[in-house]
Each structure stands twice: as C-alpha cells, then as structure tokens.
Design a protein around this motif. Structure first.
Motif, mmCIF file in Angstrom:
data_model
loop_
_atom_site.group_PDB
_atom_site.id
_atom_site.type_symbol
_atom_site.label_atom_id
_atom_site.label_comp_id
_atom_site.label_asym_id
_atom_site.label_seq_id
_atom_site.Cartn_x
_atom_site.Cartn_y
_atom_site.Cartn_z
ATOM 1 N N ALA A 55 9.473 -0.478 -21.230
ATOM 2 C CA ALA A 55 8.635 -0.145 -20.082
ATOM 3 C C ALA A 55 7.706 1.015 -20.418
ATOM 4 O O ALA A 55 8.090 1.933 -21.159
ATOM 5 C CB ALA A 55 9.495 0.204 -18.873
ATOM 6 N N PRO A 56 6.467 1.001 -19.895
ATOM 7 C CA PRO A 56 5.532 2.099 -20.180
ATOM 8 C C PRO A 56 6.107 3.478 -19.853
ATOM 9 O O PRO A 56 5.867 4.447 -20.583
ATOM 10 C CB PRO A 56 4.329 1.774 -19.289
ATOM 11 C CG PRO A 56 4.366 0.292 -19.147
ATOM 12 C CD PRO A 56 5.812 -0.068 -19.089
ATOM 13 N N GLY A 57 6.879 3.568 -18.780
ATOM 14 C CA GLY A 57 7.421 4.858 -18.377
ATOM 15 C C GLY A 57 8.366 5.473 -19.379
ATOM 16 O O GLY A 57 8.559 6.694 -19.394
ATOM 17 N N GLU A 58 8.969 4.654 -20.236
ATOM 18 C CA GLU A 58 9.892 5.195 -21.238
ATOM 19 C C GLU A 58 9.293 5.185 -22.646
ATOM 20 O O GLU A 58 9.958 5.594 -23.590
ATOM 21 C CB GLU A 58 11.201 4.397 -21.215
ATOM 22 C CG GLU A 58 11.043 2.913 -21.491
ATOM 23 C CD GLU A 58 12.335 2.120 -21.274
ATOM 24 O OE1 GLU A 58 13.327 2.730 -20.817
ATOM 25 O OE2 GLU A 58 12.337 0.906 -21.553
ATOM 26 N N ARG A 62 5.251 8.595 -22.250
ATOM 27 C CA ARG A 62 6.058 9.774 -22.590
ATOM 28 C C ARG A 62 5.268 10.682 -23.519
ATOM 29 O O ARG A 62 5.259 10.516 -24.751
ATOM 30 C CB ARG A 62 7.358 9.340 -23.245
ATOM 31 C CG ARG A 62 8.380 8.735 -22.300
ATOM 32 C CD ARG A 62 9.060 9.807 -21.451
ATOM 33 N NE ARG A 62 9.739 10.804 -22.271
ATOM 34 C CZ ARG A 62 10.978 10.675 -22.738
ATOM 35 N NH1 ARG A 62 11.681 9.578 -22.457
ATOM 36 N NH2 ARG A 62 11.525 11.628 -23.465
ATOM 37 N N ALA A 63 4.596 11.660 -22.944
ATOM 38 C CA ALA A 63 3.768 12.585 -23.724
ATOM 39 C C ALA A 63 4.599 13.323 -24.775
ATOM 40 O O ALA A 63 4.145 13.535 -25.906
ATOM 41 C CB ALA A 63 3.084 13.578 -22.795
ATOM 42 N N ASP A 64 5.817 13.731 -24.416
ATOM 43 C CA ASP A 64 6.646 14.481 -25.352
ATOM 44 C C ASP A 64 6.986 13.660 -26.593
ATOM 45 O O ASP A 64 6.944 14.174 -27.736
ATOM 46 C CB ASP A 64 7.921 14.968 -24.662
ATOM 47 C CG ASP A 64 8.729 13.819 -24.037
ATOM 48 O OD1 ASP A 64 8.131 12.776 -23.711
ATOM 49 O OD2 ASP A 64 9.958 13.982 -23.878
ATOM 50 N N LEU A 65 7.289 12.360 -26.391
ATOM 51 C CA LEU A 65 7.632 11.511 -27.533
ATOM 52 C C LEU A 65 6.421 11.277 -28.432
ATOM 53 O O LEU A 65 6.559 11.208 -29.666
ATOM 54 C CB LEU A 65 8.172 10.173 -27.040
ATOM 55 C CG LEU A 65 9.491 10.197 -26.258
ATOM 56 C CD1 LEU A 65 9.920 8.780 -25.911
ATOM 57 C CD2 LEU A 65 10.586 10.905 -27.056
ATOM 58 N N ASN A 88 -4.789 11.728 -18.728
ATOM 59 C CA ASN A 88 -3.734 12.625 -18.269
ATOM 60 C C ASN A 88 -3.976 14.019 -18.849
ATOM 61 O O ASN A 88 -3.831 14.234 -20.054
ATOM 62 C CB ASN A 88 -2.372 12.077 -18.712
ATOM 63 C CG ASN A 88 -1.213 12.847 -18.144
ATOM 64 O OD1 ASN A 88 -1.081 14.042 -18.395
ATOM 65 N ND2 ASN A 88 -0.370 12.166 -17.395
ATOM 66 N N ALA A 89 -4.355 14.948 -17.971
ATOM 67 C CA ALA A 89 -4.697 16.297 -18.436
ATOM 68 C C ALA A 89 -3.503 17.001 -19.068
ATOM 69 O O ALA A 89 -3.652 17.747 -20.046
ATOM 70 C CB ALA A 89 -5.244 17.114 -17.264
ATOM 71 N N ALA A 90 -2.304 16.783 -18.531
ATOM 72 C CA ALA A 90 -1.117 17.430 -19.083
ATOM 73 C C ALA A 90 -0.849 16.952 -20.508
ATOM 74 O O ALA A 90 -0.428 17.741 -21.374
ATOM 75 C CB ALA A 90 0.095 17.138 -18.190
#
Length: 651
Positions: A55-58, A62-65, A88-90
């Motif tokens: 899934a895209p959410g995982e 995932r910016a950290d990954l 996504n600015a973050a």
C-alpha cells in the motif's frame, strides 16, 4: 555536484527521470514496493532499495524510508517525480535536512500551494482570477451543483460532484476518506461546479535568479473522474482566441512570482468558450502530460530541473512552440463499466515503432521532427498490473506540424498496438481521436457526458475474430499429416467452441471439410496456423493474428482487437455462485459497508465500497431484494472474484 539521484516514485515516472539522469552522467537509485519488485524500472536503476509492503501508505508515502534509502544507496539528490510525495513540503524538508539536493521547488512554495484553500487566497491577492471557495457548512441549494475537492493532492482523487443537498454530507465523507488514503490529508472544500469548462494549464520553469518562463500552454479538457485522458499542446481554445495566451501567461507568471517559485511547475485554469479563465491550482512538480510541451519546444524539462537545482541560469526567454503534440493516457480499465480498473498480467505490450521517453528530443530552440511517436511506459511484456497503484500503463504521444494529421496518426498507432492480457481503454482513445468534435477542437470537460464512451468493437468483428481463434486452436492441435480438426468420413454436426467477451458469450460453429470451411455467412478459409488465420470475409481477404495464453486468446486484425476468454464445456459445481451474488471486480480493500443482513435494497443502491488503485469504487445491488448474506467487513482485503454479498428475493 550531483553524482547520484534517487527517484522517489515508480513506473513510467521513474523510467522517465532515469533516462535524463543517465544522459547527464548520473547514477540512478530506485525504490520499490513488494508488488513492484519485478517492474522494469527496478532493473533499469543502478541500485534499488525495497520498501517492504504494498500500500502507498506503507511504501511510497513513507518519507523516512525514502530518505534512509537514499543514504544507504549513496545518492546525493532526490527527484520526487509526480504523485505520492512530490508535493509534500515535509518530505522536501526531510530531504534537505538529510544533506541531499532536492530536485524541486522551495519548501515554502510547496507549502503555499499544498493547501488549495490557502492557495486560492494567495492567488486572489496576486491578481490571478479565482472561483469563490465555499466551506461545506455554508453550501445552500442555490449554490448547486458544487464540486467537493481535496485540499491536498490532485489527480481526481478526493473529488465529487454534488447536485442534491441531501447528498452533500455523504459525498464529503467519501471524498475526505479517499483524500486521506491517497495524500494523508482528508481536508476538503467546495466550489461552484462548471459542468462544461475547458481545462487549460501553463507550464512554468523558474530559476533561482528571478527568471520565470511560461513555456507554452496545454489543454487537458477530456477527463474521466476529474482525471485527464487526452492532453495536447498548444490548446485549440487558445489558438482560436489569440488574445487569451498573453493573459494566461501573465497570470501564470504572477502565480509563480507570488510564492517565489523555482523549478518546474504547472498553473492550472478552468476557462470558458469566450476566453475567461479562473485559477484551479498550482502543481509544484512536473506534470504527467509534460511530454507534449517537450515535443513542441525541444526542451528536456527534467534536464532543466537538474540545471535549476544546481543554480544555473535560464536564458531570458523560452523557445517558441512549434507544431502540435497530442498525448493519450493508456489505462488498464473498462470505460464501458464505469471506468473499472483492470488487474492481471500484461502478456504483450507493443505500441508502434516508438522511441522511448526522453530520447531524441531536439535541443532547445530547434524545430522538432515533422512526425514522430513517443511512448512513456512503466510496463513491458509480462508485467503485472497490481491493484495498489494508478492503472495507467503508458502515455502515447504523437507530434507533428498539423493537429489533424497528428490525431489521425496517433489513432492508427493505437489501433495497431498489440495489448494482450489486461483490458485497456485503447479503443476509447482511438475513437476520441477520430471524433468530429475532437477534430474540431470542441473538447470541454463534459465530453464523455455529451458523446458517451464510443461504440466498442462491433459484434460482427467479435464473431469473426472468435472464428479465427477457434481455427487457430484447431490448427495447433492437428497431427503432422494435417488431418483437419474434427475430421469425419461423412458430414456431421458442426464443431463448437464458446468464448466470453465481457458478459457476452459467443458460440462459434464450423466444420472443416475436403471442400473447405463450412460456417454461417460468406466466409472462406484461405490459410491457418496456430498464430495466423487468413479468411475471405464477404469477398475481402482479412488476416488475423492470434495469440493464446491459457484460457485467454487475443486476436488482432485491421477490423479491431478482441480478447476472448475460453468458456469451458464442463464447469466445476464448486465454482458456481448463488444468484444475486456481488463479486469483487478487482483485488482491493473493503473500506465501508452500508447495509446489514436483512436490509431491503433497490437495484443500483450502494451496498459497500472497495478501494483499489487509489480510487474508491461503489458496489451496488444488482436487483431489488433483501441482503441475504454479507461475507466481508470493513478493512478486509479481498481478491478479484470473491463473493462480497448476496441479494435475494427474500432473506
């Protein structure tokens, strides 16, 4: 100096960026989900890092990954592509904080446009025309119809048209849930809905030194589910109203200047037939449809993104637009069944004699070739189309000096393409390109509502293609001395074979005799092998190419392409379903269930909602009746063909 770039995306997006990166002498890094492990872009990268899950959410959200993947692979820059975290600015800030080069606009510019609500306020202050925003609580009957829109993201997700006040709360809830799943932000707002506007956008490119280019406009008015299907440059509407182009370009430059924009971006407008236009949104990234701008200007927009990120100066003015380019989005979907996405194996993918994306683009300012074809694709022979991501297989782009000639050529290329396995919208695209309204430049956002989705393949073509499939199958089963399949010493009944196309079963009857083929109609068999059948149909010689993949047979001819599923003569009783069963049309996740066992329902009433390919799909009652069984619950994963519920005459 950038030496290695990670592309935080997948499919054709990643392949497109990789090609320019390699041309610039950079090494490339891919990230991939479990479902994407065998996709072509993964093998094309110099290094690849898996993001466990599907899934895209995982995975891709995932910016950290993704930042950790860049570190592990030794990348010193990140290109976001388009979609997922590209706006996504973050994420942009996390890339910069990690000491990596961000191939995109400034974080503040992304933040400014990240909320469509705040963006409209900024644009109005900068003198850019806007449509008035409505908060959901203040929508009244006099405001209808309204468009519910996700404040974050785009691509048609989190958007609903509401014509009845009683439907507003439910549609807002559905749009918010879809936006939260796709973008991680469920904020929505409303604005007045213009049912038949023109979608016109301006390509922006800006450097770090104050130069802002308006690199031509594109028209993307033909849409389904608020997502673009056909894009072209220049816009037929703007060509018809020459005074419109300077005003559009001025508004786009004002929008970019108002937020200190740097890099590639697109300012989107909704226009009417008189040339009035209103700001829709600014996409702070490269657009899916950027190839039509590249083909008509000779620019490589991805190369310019790298140059601007490195601090280089743009020339004072962009190159002029020359000729015309049209792009169509080839989706794995069925337009005749409410654009239902299709999943499965793509056995063969062959579209013309096309060059790959990002190659052979003329240097800036030079005239593009007079004719040509380009395919930006994320798939190849044998690729699996999964339920987790957008169903677009490829973008097919034709370019040349004349719009009508380009449309005709592109339609011909699509008609001759070999697309075996998963169903596509290929026939719809060819029909659009040949439609009188399209050729006249009459392409507003109500195109499908006004003209439908085309007639599909004629039933007579399906039947003769099925006959060719049966004859090819018979030829493949003949013994070495060429005894015809089903041969008997004396005449007997016809051989019969049944194929399914969609929900329709076609039964073919034929007999091969010493005098030739016996079949209904004026058809003569001239030659047949397991891969090629030549028939004379009503006095006209026709050649059919046949490819069999287990229970699926694909037949290509000048009459059209047909995919036939073999109907077995004997069925397993264990595989039969109760009457009134609702089955999953694709793999996905049940996100909501709107009924209980025992509820009385009417035909067409929504019973449950399935999320697949980043869109929400409604499963409705097939008949009036009572919900006799519910076999799923919210949050449950289902496979294609799984029984979800049963509606019967009584409980």
């Amino acid at each position: 100096m950038i030496s290695s770039v990670l592309v935080a995306n997948r499919g054709e997006i990643a392949r497109r960026v990789f090609r320019t990166a390699r041309a610039l002498g950079l090494s490339t890094v891919a990230v991939y989900s479990t479902a994407d492990a065998r996709m072509p872009y993964v093998d094309e990268a110099d290094a690849a890092v898996q993001l466990p899950g599907n899934a895209p959410g995982e995975t891709y959200l995932r910016a950290d990954l993704i930042v950790e993947a860049a570190r592990r692979a030794g990348a010193d820059a990140v290109h976001p592509g388009y979609g997922f975290l590209s706006e996504n600015a973050a994420f942009a800030q996390a890339v910069i904080d990690a000491g990596l080069t961000w191939i995109g606009p400034p974080v503040d510019a992304i933040s400014s446009m990240g909320s469509k609500i705040e963006a409209k306020k900024l644009m109005a202050a900068a003198g850019v025309p806007v449509l008035a925003e409505l908060t959901p609580a203040e929508v009244a009957a006099g405001d209808l119809p309204v468009l519910v829109k996700a404040s974050a993201g785009g691509g048609g997700r989190g958007m609903r048209v509401v014509s009845r006040l009683a439907d507003l709360a439910g549609e807002i809830e559905a749009a918010s849930a879809e936006a939260l799943s796709a973008f991680g932000d469920g904020t929505v707002f409303c604005e007045r809905y213009l049912a038949s506007g023109r979608h016109v956008e301006v390509q922006i490119m800006a450097d770090q030194h104050g130069t802002i280019w308006a690199v031509g406009e594109r028209e993307c008015s033909i849409q389904r589910r608020h997502q673009k299907v056909v894009e072209e440059a220049p816009s037929p509407l703007v060509e018809r109203i020459p005074s419109m182009r300077p005003a559009l370009f001025d508004a786009a430059r004002k929008a970019a200047a108002a937020i200190g924009y740097v890099g590639a971006g697109t300012v989107e407008f909704l226009a009417d037939e008189t040339g009035n236009f209103y700001f829709l949104e600014m996409n702070t990234r490269l657009q899916v449809e950027h190839p039509v701008t590249e083909e008509t200007t000779g620019l490589d927009l991805v190369e310019l993104q790298f140059a601007v990120a490195a601090g280089e100066h743009l020339p004072p003015e962009p190159p002029p637009t020359v000729g015309h380019a049209i792009e169509v989005r080839l989706y794995a979907e069925d337009p005749t069944r409410d654009w239902q996405p299709q999943t499965g194996r793509l056995h063969r993918f062959q579209v013309g004699d096309a060059r790959l994306s990002g190659t052979n683009v003329a240097p800036a300012g030079e005239k593009v070739p007079e004719s040509g074809l380009r395919v930006d694709s994320g798939v190849e022979d044998g690729s699996e189309v999964s339920p987790y991501y957008d169903p677009m297989l490829a973008k097919v782009i034709a370019y040349g000096p004349d719009r009508t000639a380009v449309a005709r050529r592109l339609a011909g290329v699509l008609g001759r393409a070999k697309l075996h396995g998963v169903g596509t919208n290929r026939d719809l695209l060819a029909w659009i390109l040949r439609h009188p309204a399209f050729l006249a430049g009459d392409t507003d956002t109500a195109f499908f509502g006004e003209h439908g989705v085309g007639p599909g393949v004629d039933d007579a073509v399906v039947r003769v293609s099925a006959l060719a499939a049966a004859l090819a199958d018979a030829a493949g089963r003949c013994d070495p001395v060429r005894v015809p399949s089903g041969w008997r010493n004396l005449p007997s009944q016809l051989q019969r074979k049944s194929y399914r196309v969609g929900e329709v079963v076609h039964e073919i009857g034929y007999r091969l005799t010493r005098d030739g083929l016996v079949v209904d109609g004026n058809i003569i068999l001239l030659d047949s092998t397991s891969e090629r059948v030549v028939l004379e149909v009503d006095g006209v010689r026709r050649m059919f190419e046949v490819a069999a993949y287990g229970g699926l047979t694909c037949v290509d001819s000048a009459l059209g392409s047909v995919q036939l599923s073999t109907v077995e003569r004997f069925t397993d009783p264990a595989q039969q379903m109760a009457a009134g069963s609702l089955v999953a049309p694709m793999p996905g996740t049940v996100v909501r269930v709107g009924v209980q066992v025992g509820d009385v329902v009417t035909q067409g009433q929504p019973l449950l909602w399935l999320e697949a390919m980043k869109m929400e799909h409604t499963i409705a009652a097939p008949v009036d009746g009572v919900v006799g069984e519910l076999k799923v619950a919210a949050g449950q994963q289902v496979e294609v063909g799984a029984v979800l519920a049963v509606v019967g005459e009584d409980a």
